[in-house]
Scaffold this motif. Structure first.
Motif, PDB file in Angstrom:
ATOM      1  N   ILE A  53       0.865  -1.173   0.000  1.00 26.30           N
ATOM      2  CA  ILE A  53       0.000   0.000   0.000  1.00 26.30           C
ATOM      3  C   ILE A  53       0.903   1.224   0.000  1.00 26.30           C
ATOM      4  N   LEU A  54       0.571   2.166  -0.873  1.00 32.63           N
ATOM      5  CA  LEU A  54       1.407   3.364  -0.971  1.00 32.63           C
ATOM      6  C   LEU A  54       1.402   4.108   0.359  1.00 32.63           C
ATOM      7  N   ALA A  55       2.572   4.417   0.838  1.00 26.34           N
ATOM      8  CA  ALA A  55       2.694   5.137   2.107  1.00 26.34           C
ATOM      9  C   ALA A  55       2.627   6.633   1.843  1.00 26.34           C
ATOM     10  N   GLU A  56       2.067   7.345   2.789  1.00 26.55           N
ATOM     11  CA  GLU A  56       1.977   8.800   2.657  1.00 26.55           C
ATOM     12  C   GLU A  56       3.352   9.415   2.912  1.00 26.55           C
ATOM     13  N   ILE A  57       3.706  10.382   2.064  1.00 28.36           N
ATOM     14  CA  ILE A  57       5.000  11.044   2.217  1.00 28.36           C
ATOM     15  C   ILE A  57       4.878  12.119   3.298  1.00 28.36           C
ATOM     16  N   LEU A  58       5.808  12.103   4.227  1.00 31.58           N
ATOM     17  CA  LEU A  58       5.795  13.093   5.293  1.00 31.58           C
ATOM     18  C   LEU A  58       6.144  14.474   4.746  1.00 31.58           C
ATOM     19  N   ASP A  59       5.622  15.520   5.389  1.00 33.08           N
ATOM     20  CA  ASP A  59       5.897  16.886   4.945  1.00 33.08           C
ATOM     21  C   ASP A  59       7.387  17.200   4.975  1.00 33.08           C
ATOM     22  N   SER A  60       8.098  16.615   5.938  1.00 31.94           N
ATOM     23  CA  SER A  60       9.534  16.894   6.051  1.00 31.94           C
ATOM     24  C   SER A  60      10.333  16.279   4.908  1.00 31.94           C
ATOM     25  N   GLU A  61       9.777  15.247   4.232  1.00 33.26           N
ATOM     26  CA  GLU A  61      10.481  14.579   3.144  1.00 33.26           C
ATOM     27  C   GLU A  61      10.184  15.193   1.772  1.00 33.26           C
ATOM     28  N   ILE A  62       9.216  16.082   1.687  1.00 38.43           N
ATOM     29  CA  ILE A  62       8.848  16.686   0.404  1.00 38.43           C
ATOM     30  C   ILE A  62       9.893  17.722   0.019  1.00 38.43           C
ATOM     31  N   VAL A  63      10.399  17.601  -1.195  1.00 42.57           N
ATOM     32  CA  VAL A  63      11.422  18.521  -1.693  1.00 42.57           C
ATOM     33  C   VAL A  63      10.778  19.400  -2.769  1.00 42.57           C
ATOM     34  N   PRO A  64      10.764  20.715  -2.574  1.00 45.14           N
ATOM     35  CA  PRO A  64      10.164  21.591  -3.594  1.00 45.14           C
ATOM     36  C   PRO A  64      11.040  21.659  -4.834  1.00 45.14           C
ATOM     37  N   PRO A  65      10.448  22.036  -5.997  1.00 44.30           N
ATOM     38  CA  PRO A  65      11.276  22.162  -7.197  1.00 44.30           C
ATOM     39  C   PRO A  65      12.363  23.212  -7.005  1.00 44.30           C
ATOM     40  N   SER A  66      13.555  22.932  -7.557  1.00 44.33           N
ATOM     41  CA  SER A  66      14.711  23.793  -7.285  1.00 44.33           C
ATOM     42  C   SER A  66      14.767  25.030  -8.169  1.00 44.33           C
ATOM     43  N   GLY A  67      14.197  24.992  -9.360  1.00 45.23           N
ATOM     44  CA  GLY A  67      14.284  26.143 -10.255  1.00 45.23           C
ATOM     45  C   GLY A  67      13.068  26.269 -11.144  1.00 45.23           C
ATOM     46  N   LYS A  68      13.117  27.247 -12.053  1.00 45.37           N
ATOM     47  CA  LYS A  68      11.979  27.486 -12.954  1.00 45.37           C
ATOM     48  C   LYS A  68      11.774  26.320 -13.914  1.00 45.37           C
ATOM     49  N   GLU A  69      12.868  25.672 -14.331  1.00 40.11           N
ATOM     50  CA  GLU A  69      12.739  24.547 -15.260  1.00 40.11           C
ATOM     51  C   GLU A  69      11.995  23.386 -14.594  1.00 40.11           C
ATOM     52  N   ASP A  70      12.337  23.085 -13.333  1.00 32.65           N
ATOM     53  CA  ASP A  70      11.651  22.017 -12.596  1.00 32.65           C
ATOM     54  C   ASP A  70      10.177  22.350 -12.394  1.00 32.65           C
ATOM     55  N   THR A  71       9.897  23.609 -12.067  1.00 33.07           N
ATOM     56  CA  THR A  71       8.513  24.032 -11.852  1.00 33.07           C
ATOM     57  C   THR A  71       7.711  23.907 -13.137  1.00 33.07           C
ATOM     58  N   ALA A  72       8.290  24.352 -14.251  1.00 28.16           N
ATOM     59  CA  ALA A  72       7.598  24.255 -15.542  1.00 28.16           C
ATOM     60  C   ALA A  72       7.382  22.797 -15.936  1.00 28.16           C
ATOM     61  N   PHE A  73       8.377  21.932 -15.666  1.00 32.29           N
ATOM     62  CA  PHE A  73       8.246  20.508 -15.973  1.00 32.29           C
ATOM     63  C   PHE A  73       7.097  19.887 -15.168  1.00 32.29           C
ATOM     64  N   LEU A  74       7.040  20.223 -13.865  1.00 32.81           N
ATOM     65  CA  LEU A  74       5.945  19.717 -13.030  1.00 32.81           C
ATOM     66  C   LEU A  74       4.592  20.224 -13.515  1.00 32.81           C
ATOM     67  N   ALA A  75       4.538  21.479 -13.951  1.00 31.63           N
ATOM     68  CA  ALA A  75       3.281  22.057 -14.438  1.00 31.63           C
ATOM     69  C   ALA A  75       2.800  21.332 -15.692  1.00 31.63           C
ATOM     70  N   VAL A  76       3.728  21.036 -16.609  1.00 32.33           N
ATOM     71  CA  VAL A  76       3.366  20.322 -17.835  1.00 32.33           C
ATOM     72  C   VAL A  76       2.858  18.926 -17.503  1.00 32.33           C
ATOM     73  N   LYS A  77       3.556  18.228 -16.601  1.00 33.78           N
ATOM     74  CA  LYS A  77       3.136  16.879 -16.194  1.00 33.78           C
ATOM     75  C   LYS A  77       1.766  16.917 -15.513  1.00 33.78           C
ATOM     76  N   MET A  78       1.538  17.939 -14.690  1.00 33.94           N
ATOM     77  CA  MET A  78       0.254  18.081 -13.994  1.00 33.94           C
ATOM     78  C   MET A  78      -0.885  18.272 -14.990  1.00 33.94           C
ATOM     79  N   LEU A  79      -0.666  19.108 -16.010  1.00 32.14           N
ATOM     80  CA  LEU A  79      -1.697  19.306 -17.039  1.00 32.14           C
ATOM     81  C   LEU A  79      -1.972  18.011 -17.799  1.00 32.14           C
ATOM     82  N   GLU A  80      -0.914  17.254 -18.093  1.00 32.36           N
ATOM     83  CA  GLU A  80      -1.091  15.966 -18.783  1.00 32.36           C
ATOM     84  C   GLU A  80      -1.921  15.007 -17.929  1.00 32.36           C
TER      85      GLU A  80
END
Length: 197
Positions: free
Chosen positions: A43-70
């Motif tokens: 069963i997929l375990a929930e990721i703790l807030d302390s383990e979440i890593v935000p995107p490091s730059g604009k390229e990562d953010t844009a990549f995540l945005a494109v994947k999210m729209l898909e």
């Protein structure tokens, strides 16, 4: 999920429906006995807030945005395909959705003036937006400049998920371009807007 306090019969062959309330239970006698020692899927375990890593730059953010729209479009397309297989009905008076051949007869419609119908729902065929209602928000052309109430006729709208992804750097999907009114020039002030009208 196997819980000892809630034992359930897990069928490995489909039940045959004869009528609305009549069915023949599946005959599983020729199937091999299930192996109780077989490894169960994790069963997929929930990721703790302390383990979440935000995107490091604009390229990562844009990549995540494109994947999210898909993923958003894939989820909507999958729901549309499921709606072709299973009948979905929506109440014409309130936002309640019913998945199944006919709407239920429970008199719990909470719409305005539902007393005239004794709380009975008015069932009709549902569309995708009834099942997954998109929350529309104003499209912000320039994030650094606040929207002006007087110029609201010039601003477009988009589903909140799409607007969020566009602000993060994804390209505008073609199907949302008309609602976002990207081809409309926004006046610089109210006086200019009055001159346009």
């Amino acid at each position: 999920v196997d819980l000892p306090e809630y034992p359930t019969k897990k069928r490995r062959k489909p039940v045959i429906h004869i009528g609305r309330k009549e069915f023949i239970d599946a005959d599983e006698s020729e199937l091999p006995d299930p192996n109780p020692d077989a490894p169960k899927p994790e069963i997929l375990a929930e990721i703790l807030d302390s383990e979440i890593v935000p995107p490091s730059g604009k390229e990562d953010t844009a990549f995540l945005a494109v994947k999210m729209l898909e993923m958003w479009e894939e989820m909507r397309e999958g729901a549309k395909r499921l709606m072709k297989m299973y009948p979905v009905r929506v109440c014409g008076y309130c936002p309640e959705v019913h998945v199944g051949p006919t709407g239920h007869k429970a008199q719990n419609c909470g719409a305005h003036k539902h007393q005239q119908r004794n709380g009975q729902h008015g069932w009709q065929a549902a569309v995708l937006d009834d099942l997954i209602p998109p929350k529309f928000v104003w499209h912000v052309p320039d994030v650094n400049k606040p929207l002006e109430r007087e110029l609201r006729n010039f601003y477009g709208q988009a589903p909140a998920v799409v607007e969020l992804c566009i602000q993060a750097g994804a390209a505008v999907p073609e199907k949302y371009e008309p609602t976002m009114r990207l081809d409309v020039g926004i006046p610089t002030d109210v006086r200019e807007a009055e001159m346009v009208v």
